[in-house]
Write a protein that holds these residues in place. Structure first.
Motif, mmCIF file in Angstrom:
data_model
loop_
_atom_site.group_PDB
_atom_site.id
_atom_site.type_symbol
_atom_site.label_atom_id
_atom_site.label_comp_id
_atom_site.label_asym_id
_atom_site.label_seq_id
_atom_site.Cartn_x
_atom_site.Cartn_y
_atom_site.Cartn_z
ATOM 1 N N LEU A 1 81.940 31.769 43.423
ATOM 2 C CA LEU A 1 81.194 31.089 42.357
ATOM 3 C C LEU A 1 81.967 31.459 41.006
ATOM 4 O O LEU A 1 82.042 32.852 40.832
ATOM 5 C CB LEU A 1 79.660 31.305 41.958
ATOM 6 C CG LEU A 1 78.843 30.497 43.252
ATOM 7 C CD1 LEU A 1 77.874 30.880 43.233
ATOM 8 C CD2 LEU A 1 79.241 29.132 43.195
ATOM 9 N N GLN A 2 82.614 30.549 40.339
ATOM 10 C CA GLN A 2 83.256 31.209 39.225
ATOM 11 C C GLN A 2 82.822 30.335 37.945
ATOM 12 O O GLN A 2 82.262 28.880 38.033
ATOM 13 C CB GLN A 2 84.872 31.104 39.438
ATOM 14 C CG GLN A 2 85.376 29.776 40.121
ATOM 15 C CD GLN A 2 86.872 29.950 40.274
ATOM 16 O OE1 GLN A 2 87.548 30.102 39.365
ATOM 17 N NE2 GLN A 2 87.109 29.559 41.537
ATOM 18 N N GLY A 3 83.132 30.650 36.854
ATOM 19 C CA GLY A 3 83.025 29.763 35.543
ATOM 20 C C GLY A 3 82.274 30.586 34.387
ATOM 21 O O GLY A 3 82.377 31.755 34.421
ATOM 22 N N PHE B 1 90.448 21.527 40.462
ATOM 23 C CA PHE B 1 89.079 20.736 40.629
ATOM 24 C C PHE B 1 88.740 20.487 42.046
ATOM 25 O O PHE B 1 87.690 20.136 42.413
ATOM 26 C CB PHE B 1 89.241 19.582 39.794
ATOM 27 C CG PHE B 1 89.488 19.985 38.197
ATOM 28 C CD1 PHE B 1 88.573 21.036 37.702
ATOM 29 C CD2 PHE B 1 90.182 18.999 37.336
ATOM 30 C CE1 PHE B 1 88.733 21.078 36.121
ATOM 31 C CE2 PHE B 1 90.333 19.609 36.171
ATOM 32 C CZ PHE B 1 89.493 20.248 35.488
ATOM 33 N N THR B 2 89.866 20.291 42.791
ATOM 34 C CA THR B 2 89.580 20.160 44.196
ATOM 35 C C THR B 2 89.735 21.182 45.004
ATOM 36 O O THR B 2 88.899 20.867 46.410
ATOM 37 C CB THR B 2 91.012 19.569 44.589
ATOM 38 O OG1 THR B 2 91.606 18.484 43.940
ATOM 39 C CG2 THR B 2 90.839 18.637 46.086
ATOM 40 N N TYR B 3 89.876 22.404 44.640
ATOM 41 C CA TYR B 3 89.840 23.610 45.398
ATOM 42 C C TYR B 3 88.245 23.786 46.228
ATOM 43 O O TYR B 3 88.346 24.105 47.264
ATOM 44 C CB TYR B 3 90.378 24.859 44.825
ATOM 45 C CG TYR B 3 91.659 25.247 44.445
ATOM 46 C CD1 TYR B 3 92.630 24.094 45.373
ATOM 47 C CD2 TYR B 3 92.143 25.860 43.640
ATOM 48 C CE1 TYR B 3 94.001 24.378 45.021
ATOM 49 C CE2 TYR B 3 93.502 25.880 43.440
ATOM 50 C CZ TYR B 3 94.269 25.216 44.073
ATOM 51 O OH TYR B 3 95.729 25.284 43.857
ATOM 52 N N GLY C 1 78.523 22.695 41.730
ATOM 53 C CA GLY C 1 78.883 22.637 40.494
ATOM 54 C C GLY C 1 77.973 22.597 39.318
ATOM 55 O O GLY C 1 76.551 22.221 39.801
ATOM 56 N N ARG C 2 78.080 23.225 38.393
ATOM 57 C CA ARG C 2 77.116 23.017 37.164
ATOM 58 C C ARG C 2 77.714 22.040 35.968
ATOM 59 O O ARG C 2 78.543 22.744 35.501
ATOM 60 C CB ARG C 2 76.435 24.259 36.748
ATOM 61 C CG ARG C 2 75.542 24.297 35.814
ATOM 62 C CD ARG C 2 74.956 25.586 35.377
ATOM 63 N NE ARG C 2 76.057 26.214 34.680
ATOM 64 C CZ ARG C 2 75.948 27.398 33.891
ATOM 65 N NH1 ARG C 2 74.905 28.205 34.363
ATOM 66 N NH2 ARG C 2 76.931 28.209 33.381
ATOM 67 N N ASP D 1 81.087 23.707 33.941
ATOM 68 C CA ASP D 1 81.394 25.063 33.349
ATOM 69 C C ASP D 1 81.197 26.027 34.335
ATOM 70 O O ASP D 1 81.475 27.288 34.080
ATOM 71 C CB ASP D 1 80.862 25.208 32.176
ATOM 72 C CG ASP D 1 79.349 25.246 32.332
ATOM 73 O OD1 ASP D 1 78.789 24.995 33.750
ATOM 74 O OD2 ASP D 1 78.464 25.911 31.668
ATOM 75 N N ALA D 2 80.940 25.836 35.664
ATOM 76 C CA ALA D 2 80.753 26.747 36.807
ATOM 77 C C ALA D 2 80.594 26.040 38.216
ATOM 78 O O ALA D 2 80.210 24.912 38.130
ATOM 79 C CB ALA D 2 79.467 27.392 36.696
ATOM 80 N N PHE D 3 81.390 26.485 39.192
ATOM 81 C CA PHE D 3 81.696 25.805 40.400
ATOM 82 C C PHE D 3 81.890 26.668 41.213
ATOM 83 O O PHE D 3 82.388 28.007 41.163
ATOM 84 C CB PHE D 3 82.615 24.711 40.278
ATOM 85 C CG PHE D 3 83.911 24.983 39.597
ATOM 86 C CD1 PHE D 3 84.979 25.782 40.734
ATOM 87 C CD2 PHE D 3 84.303 25.071 38.250
ATOM 88 C CE1 PHE D 3 86.115 26.179 39.858
ATOM 89 C CE2 PHE D 3 85.578 25.232 37.925
ATOM 90 C CZ PHE D 3 86.365 26.209 38.615
ATOM 91 N N GLY D 4 81.971 26.256 42.492
ATOM 92 C CA GLY D 4 82.420 27.269 43.816
ATOM 93 C C GLY D 4 82.044 26.589 45.099
ATOM 94 O O GLY D 4 81.801 25.330 45.174
ATOM 95 N N CYS D 5 82.156 27.578 46.216
ATOM 96 C CA CYS D 5 81.831 26.759 47.526
ATOM 97 C C CYS D 5 81.013 28.017 48.180
ATOM 98 O O CYS D 5 81.031 29.122 47.940
ATOM 99 C CB CYS D 5 83.158 26.856 48.263
ATOM 100 S SG CYS D 5 83.320 26.206 49.884
ATOM 101 N N ILE D 6 80.083 27.606 49.153
ATOM 102 C CA ILE D 6 79.356 28.433 49.929
ATOM 103 C C ILE D 6 79.563 27.989 51.302
ATOM 104 O O ILE D 6 79.829 27.035 51.852
ATOM 105 C CB ILE D 6 78.013 27.938 49.731
ATOM 106 C CG1 ILE D 6 77.633 28.066 48.000
ATOM 107 C CG2 ILE D 6 76.841 29.221 50.217
ATOM 108 C CD1 ILE D 6 77.803 29.317 47.225
ATOM 109 N N ALA D 7 79.718 29.171 52.304
ATOM 110 C CA ALA D 7 79.823 29.174 53.850
ATOM 111 C C ALA D 7 78.577 29.752 54.290
ATOM 112 O O ALA D 7 78.149 31.002 54.086
ATOM 113 C CB ALA D 7 81.209 29.786 54.172
ATOM 114 N N VAL D 8 77.862 28.976 55.119
ATOM 115 C CA VAL D 8 76.628 29.480 55.786
ATOM 116 C C VAL D 8 76.780 29.562 57.421
ATOM 117 O O VAL D 8 77.235 28.400 57.821
ATOM 118 C CB VAL D 8 75.512 28.633 55.516
ATOM 119 C CG1 VAL D 8 74.146 29.444 56.051
ATOM 120 C CG2 VAL D 8 75.253 28.487 53.798
#
Length: 272
Positions: free
Chosen positions: A202-204, A114-116, A149-150, A174-181
């Motif tokens: 993004l995964q889930g 959950f921290t990743y 996250g969603r 049920d879905a989460f992730g990280c974005i780099a811009v």
């Protein structure tokens, strides 16, 4: 949706930006989303081992260390993400046959799944700060990151999209992730938020129509991080008595090294 810390769905946690002065490195800094914190240092260009020497560009070496213990699989995974997201911002061909060494350490307890996403974003932002602090090699842009996250809903209702979710909130997603811009002065490859996405994860559950909204929300968070970093660096320059050629644009207010932002969906997008 009300959040336990009082934020809106599209607001970041308080950001802590500290321009460190570690010895024997060219640049260092720490970055935190609330309690999720990372420290980074950069050395280079320096002499490179013969086995790692590249004839046409500098070698970019990334090492990630946990808060305690020895680096494991997680550290190698984080290092690969950092390299993928940061390389587009570096001009490595200016210093061939040399080494640029980035060392990043998590200052948070042992991460959980959950921290990743938040920790990944903090590692990227701390690394960017250290690279900017080094100022010993050219860069074409500034890479900033944020987690999204969603939150799943019952009765087949649409989920709620959250920017920079906490561990507790992430457990309900049920879905989460990280974005780099990457943000740069050239308008090429940039959208209306002024950035080019260089990495995402993004995964889930199947995202379907929420995919684009999550990406956009992540870009909004990355833009807020970029504005805070720029404001902090300009404040540091002004404090040393140096003057910049242009006045900084209006930024979120901050006190000391802690920058508090409140990016709302009303001004940017609909997260419902």
């Amino acid at each position: 949706m009300s959040r336990s810390d009082g934020r809106s769905a599209s607001a970041l946690r308080p950001l802590e930006i500290v321009l460190e002065t570690l010895d024997r490195v060219d640049g260092s800094a720490s970055f935190a989303f609330g309690q999720i914190k990372a420290l980074a240092s950069v050395s280079g260009p320096i002499q490179v081992r013969l086995a790692a020497e590249l004839p046409s560009k500098a070698t970019f070496e990334v090492s990630v260390r946990p808060l305690s213990g020895v680096p494991g699989t997680d550290s190698k995974s984080f290092a690969a993400v950092l390299r993928s997201s940061l390389v587009p911002s570096l001009i490595l061909t200016q210093n061939p046959r040399t080494l640029i060494q980035l060392v990043v350490q998590s200052l948070s307890p042992t991460p959980t799944p959950f921290t990743y996403p938040s920790l990944t974003a903090a590692l990227i932002n701390a690394s960017t700060l250290a690279l900017l602090r080094a100022s010993s090699f050219p860069m074409v842009g500034v890479v900033c990151s944020a987690a999204v996250g969603r939150v799943k809903q019952s009765n087949n209702e649409p989920g709620t999209l959250l920017l920079d979710p906490t561990d507790q909130e992430m457990s309900g997603c049920d879905a989460f992730g990280c974005i780099a811009v990457m943000f740069k002065s050239s308008p090429d490859s940039m959208d209306e938020l002024g950035g080019e996405m260089v990495w995402s994860s993004l995964q889930g559950a199947p995202l379907q129509s929420d995919y684009d909204a999550l990406i956009r929300l992540g870009k909004i968070g990355a833009r807020a991080v970029y504005d805070a970093i720029r404001d902090r660096l300009r404040a540091s320059i002004e404090n040393t008595g140096m003057e910049t050629e242009t006045h900084p644009k209006k930024m979120p207010k901050h006190k000391g090294g802690r920058v508090v932002l409140n990016v709302t969906a009303d001004d940017t997008m609909d997260t419902s």
